[in-house]
Scaffold this motif. Structure first.
Motif, short mmCIF file in Angstrom:
data_model
loop_
_atom_site.label_atom_id
_atom_site.label_comp_id
_atom_site.label_asym_id
_atom_site.label_seq_id
_atom_site.Cartn_x
_atom_site.Cartn_y
_atom_site.Cartn_z
N TYR A 63 -6.67 -44.75 -51.32
CA TYR A 63 -7.49 -45.04 -50.15
C TYR A 63 -6.47 -43.32 -49.53
O TYR A 63 -6.35 -42.59 -50.36
CB TYR A 63 -6.17 -46.41 -49.44
CG TYR A 63 -4.28 -45.31 -48.85
CD1 TYR A 63 -4.02 -45.24 -48.52
CD2 TYR A 63 -4.06 -46.75 -50.56
CE1 TYR A 63 -2.34 -45.55 -48.83
CE2 TYR A 63 -3.12 -46.43 -50.59
CZ TYR A 63 -1.77 -46.23 -49.60
OH TYR A 63 -0.27 -45.86 -49.92
N LYS A 65 -4.17 -41.01 -46.90
CA LYS A 65 -2.44 -41.03 -45.72
C LYS A 65 -3.22 -39.40 -45.07
O LYS A 65 -3.22 -38.77 -46.12
CB LYS A 65 -1.75 -41.06 -46.99
CG LYS A 65 -1.22 -42.38 -47.75
CD LYS A 65 -0.05 -42.31 -48.97
CE LYS A 65 1.29 -42.34 -47.25
NZ LYS A 65 1.33 -43.67 -47.76
N ASN A 75 -1.70 -44.42 -43.22
CA ASN A 75 -3.05 -44.94 -44.01
C ASN A 75 -4.34 -45.28 -43.03
O ASN A 75 -4.12 -46.29 -42.84
CB ASN A 75 -2.03 -46.21 -44.65
CG ASN A 75 -0.86 -46.32 -45.12
OD1 ASN A 75 -0.57 -44.86 -45.63
ND2 ASN A 75 -0.38 -47.07 -44.82
N GLU A 77 -7.21 -46.82 -44.10
CA GLU A 77 -7.94 -47.37 -45.11
C GLU A 77 -9.79 -47.55 -45.17
O GLU A 77 -10.50 -48.50 -44.22
CB GLU A 77 -7.83 -48.94 -45.01
CG GLU A 77 -8.20 -50.08 -46.43
CD GLU A 77 -8.43 -50.06 -47.08
OE1 GLU A 77 -9.23 -49.95 -48.28
OE2 GLU A 77 -6.93 -50.04 -48.18
N ASP A 86 2.16 -49.56 -44.94
CA ASP A 86 2.13 -49.88 -45.51
C ASP A 86 2.84 -50.75 -46.07
O ASP A 86 2.88 -52.14 -46.63
CB ASP A 86 3.98 -48.54 -46.10
CG ASP A 86 3.97 -47.51 -45.60
OD1 ASP A 86 2.57 -47.48 -45.90
OD2 ASP A 86 4.64 -46.55 -45.99
N MET A 106 0.99 -45.83 -53.91
CA MET A 106 1.47 -45.13 -52.54
C MET A 106 2.01 -43.95 -51.81
O MET A 106 2.82 -43.52 -50.74
CB MET A 106 2.80 -46.53 -51.52
CG MET A 106 2.07 -48.05 -51.26
SD MET A 106 3.14 -49.12 -50.89
CE MET A 106 2.89 -49.08 -49.42
#
Length: 224
Positions: A63, A65, A75, A77, A86, A106
């Motif tokens: 994904y 950031k 984030n 998506e 998160d 992450m």
């Protein structure tokens, strides 16, 4: 692309039947992509627009950031085009605290790590076309030189070494292992130890498929 929205392609999103399902140019051609091609395309466009976007990994997933104006991470998506927290990623994908602390999931990748991971894609595509050999291992090792905590790369390398070892064992029969076979087995064991020390837990492909479908269903609820 004539203002056409890109959508998630549920057909063969792992690229098991057709590796080109992973490609950005397939996404550009059809406006349909997956959790590999969509974030890579987003990253390419962000770089062209001179803004900051970072690839990030979750189990079987990629994904985006962004660093927001408040200096906090946001984030993005691409599976459903939404912003995700998160906490949602951790709970919905079952990411362990150990894996996060060890930096395998992450984390916002820098440019070198993002480019290095492209060599893992090359090695993965090469294996699907030609099978496991030294070239694929070379691709994975070069990725790990710049991105040592790439859990997906470590898994690729471990699986490739295991298959190479089994093939050599079958060809060699009951004879004593060669020096090369012993060396390869040592590297395989070292790779396995690194994977275990980083807190990796496998997310089965069927579980990930269900996760993707649940994300799409959640998007439909929100849109109503």
């Amino acid at each position: 692309n004539n203002f056409k929205t890109c959508t998630y392609d549920f057909a063969d999103f792992y690229g098991e039947s057709d590796w080109e399902q992973q490609f950005v140019n397939k996404l550009m051609r059809t406006q349909k992509g997956n959790c590999h091609s969509l974030p890579f395309y987003y990253k390419i466009l962000a770089d062209e627009l001179n803004t900051s976007a970072h690839l990030a990994f979750a189990p079987n997933h990629i994904y985006i950031k962004h660093l927001g104006e408040d200096n906090k991470w946001v984030n993005v998506e691409l599976t459903n085009g939404n912003l995700s927290t998160d906490a949602w990623l951790i709970s919905s994908m079952g990411i362990s605290a150990e894996a996060i602390q060890n930096g395998i999931y992450m984390e916002a990748l820098d440019l070198k790590e993002s480019i290095a991971y492209c060599l893992t894609d090359l090695g993965g595509g090469y294996i699907r076309k030609f099978g496991e050999d030294g070239f694929a291992i070379l691709c994975f090792d070069k990725t790990l030189e710049y991105y040592p905590k790439s859990i997906h790369t470590l898994m690729y390398k471990s699986n490739a070494l295991r298959k190479l070892g089994l093939a050599a064992q079958k060809e060699h029969g009951n004879q004593q292992p060669t020096a090369q076979m012993k060396a390869d087995y040592e590297v395989f064991q070292e790779t396995q130890q690194i994977i275990e020390s980083l807190g990796y837990r496998e997310m089965p492909s069927d579980k990930y498929e269900n996760w993707v479908k649940s994300v799409e269903a959640e998007k439909a609820k929100v849109s109503k």
